[in-house]
Design an enzyme around this catalytic site. Structure first.
Site, PDB file in Angstrom:
ATOM      1  N   LYS A  79       0.858  -1.194   0.000  1.00 26.59           N
ATOM      2  CA  LYS A  79       0.000   0.000   0.000  1.00 26.59           C
ATOM      3  C   LYS A  79       0.891   1.240   0.000  1.00 26.59           C
ATOM      4  CE  LYS A  79      -3.974   2.011   2.522  1.00 26.59           C
ATOM      5  NZ  LYS A  79      -4.928   1.859   3.645  1.00 26.59           N
ATOM      6  N   SER A 159      -9.913   2.317   2.531  1.00 24.09           N
ATOM      7  CA  SER A 159      -8.963   2.961   1.669  1.00 24.09           C
ATOM      8  C   SER A 159      -7.989   2.005   0.987  1.00 24.09           C
ATOM      9  CB  SER A 159      -8.152   3.990   2.474  1.00 24.09           C
ATOM     10  OG  SER A 159      -7.380   3.341   3.474  1.00 24.09           O
ATOM     11  N   SER A 183     -10.397   0.201   6.975  1.00 25.48           N
ATOM     12  CA  SER A 183      -9.797   0.180   5.630  1.00 25.48           C
ATOM     13  C   SER A 183      -9.095  -1.101   5.224  1.00 25.48           C
ATOM     14  CB  SER A 183      -8.817   1.336   5.477  1.00 25.48           C
ATOM     15  OG  SER A 183      -9.531   2.500   5.156  1.00 25.48           O
TER      16      SER A 183
END
Ligand code: GLN
Length: 493
Positions: A79, A159, A183
């Site tokens: 990420k 997210s 998330s």
């Protein structure tokens, strides 16, 4: 040879160690899969050379008979919230575009030390603020899943939407995520994969771009519970560079996995039966209870009376912390600088921040600054902190009656990209079931439960006692064995 991109973490690690294939072959297969999936927009930058170099190092170790590590030969997606030494790290923002850290985050370094390699930096909601992966400066991420009979692009959740999309599309066997208020779990649920947020403090936050520091936690996202157990073991551990890091040994979660739940009590919180929750979600919750009962657990009703105040409290605390954390992006130290002709320092701050932050990030900064301001601090921020304590106390009381909690992960399945953009409140509601565990710092996992009538994945959430990731993973395994969920999205990209 079977298509290596269908393999998960454990199968790759064991296959490389056993000599069924080389780590280089694995890295090449996934690099090619990543390159062919540009339509998903899951990656902001790809790093095929990083994956190959890590693979070659593992193959060389194997030739010498050395230990390959818990993630030996497994290429993963990172990420883009984790600082990567020498590789652009943006948090999906314009303000950090071009920023190449001089350091590596502790969690990613732990993964490299365990033999993993990096396929690239994954797209996300800007500064991890969002539930649909539509707030990224680098464009929306598409889920590999589509509604049956429709070509509409669906949200992979947020997210960690690049992470969920890549893992579900099988262009990465696993990916890192971060979870501040859902998330990891919500995107896992939307895409039919697993994801666990550990107890707050298990994974170091050092080198992770901060959103709300008292809530942020890293965790793995992968297609099986075993793979999550392996990867979490590699990510977690005490870090003197993070003052909130837990000084506790990391258990061998993989070795201890046990889907026999005899003697365990599973709590069903009555307050999670909310208006607006999808019928299919409620049906999957019932199914989840039956599966856990079948695994030997006793199902008991519990009450978490402050549940309905958790989301409003989160949307005060998280923006408050964000407004403070994001004050550092001022055009002086990192990334973007907008210095208009003849401008002074204040003008530069204003111009840089106006240009560098997206709308959702600005909304959070405004709310956060407001609730921390002198006249409103007691009315909002202090109240929210009290509510947070009450939410945590609800769980403490529930642990008197059960060992873990089963709930849906989200109130609905995935939705088409663009359908909720105009309505931030409905968007925020996505995390209504996820946020309480975040406020209480508890380990929580989403595991796939099946598909809804539209052919979209649904997730079930397991919340555990502090430090008891093991019971969460065990119950996740019990569900996985009974759901038999192995469906992959039909390839259109
Ligand atoms: N969707 C939530 C938010 O926008 C949670 C985000 C997260 O966990 N990073 O704040």
């Amino acid at each position: 040879m079977t298509d290596l991109t269908n393999l998960g973490v454990k199968a790759i690690r064991d296959g490389v160690a056993g000599g069924d294939f080389t780590a280089r072959e694995v890295a090449e297969s996934f690099n090619a899969a990543v390159a062919s999936a540009a339509e998903l927009n899951a990656f902001i930058v790809t790093t095929p050379d990083h994956a190959l170099a890590a693979a070659d190092a593992v193959d060389a170790k194997r030739a010498k008979g050395e230990d390959l590590g818990a993630m030996g030969g497994v290429p993963i997606g990172m990420k883009d919230l984790f600082a990567s030494h020498g590789v652009q790290t943006t948090a999906a923002s314009h303000i950090l575009e071009g920023f190449k850290p001089e350091y590596e985050s502790t969690v990613s370094q732990n993964l490299w030390n365990a033999g993993a390699g990096m396929l690239g930096k994954l797209n996300l909601d800007q500064f991890a603020m969002g539930s649909s992966n539509e707030t990224s400066y680098f464009g929306n991420v598409a889920s590999p899943w589509r509604k049956e009979g429709s070509n509409a692009a669906m949200s992979p959740g947020g997210s960690s939407g690049g992470s969920s999309s890549a893992v579900a599309a099988r262009i990465a066997p696993a990916a890192t995520g971060t979870d501040t208020g859902g998330s990891i779990r919500q995107p896992a649920a939307f895409t039919g994969i697993c994801g666990i947020k550990p107890t707050y403090g298990r994974c170091s936050r050092w080198g992770v771009v901060a959103f709300a520091s008292s809530l942020d936690q890293a965790g793995p996202m992968a297609r099986s519970v075993e793979d999550c157990a392996i990867m979490l073991g590699a990510m977690a551990g005490f870090d003197p560079k993070d003052a909130t890091s837990l000084k506790m040994d990391v258990p061998d979660w993989e070795a201890a996995l046990n889907a026999d739940l005899k003697g365990k009590k599973v709590g069903i919180p009555k307050e999670y039966r909310m208006d607006g929750t999808d019928e299919a979600i409620l049906a999957s919750w019932e199914q989840g209870k039956a599966w856990l009962k079948d695994a030997g657990a006793e199902i008991v009703d519990v009450s978490l009376p402050h549940t309905k105040y958790a989301l409003p409290a989160y949307y005060i605390i998280a923006p408050a912390e964000a407004s403070s954390n994001l004050a550092r992006y001022d055009g002086v130290r990192y990334g973007l600088r907008d210095l208009p002709e003849g401008a002074g320092l204040q003008d530069m701050y204003a111009a840089t921040r106006a240009e560098g932050f997206g709308d959702e990030v600005k909304r959070r900064i405004l709310i956060g600054t407001y609730v921390l301001s002198a006249g409103f601090y007691d009315a909002y921020y202090n109240q929210a902190q009290k509510v947070r304590a009450l939410v945590a106390r609800d769980f403490e009381q529930a642990w008197g009656e059960c060992d873990l909690i089963l709930a849906p992960t989200t109130p609905t399945a995935s939705f088409p990209l663009g359908s909720l953009n105009e309505d931030p409140l409905t968007m925020y509601l996505n995390d209504v079931f996820a946020v309480p565990a975040s406020l209480a710092g508890l380990p929580a996992m989403s595991v796939p439960a099946g598909l809804n009538p539209d052919g979209l994945p649904l997730g079930l959430q397991l919340v555990g006692k502090p430090f008891d990731e093991q019971t969460v993973l065990d119950a996740g395994l019990a569900i996985q064995q009974r759901s038999g969920f192995e469906q992959a999205p039909e390839k259109w990209w």
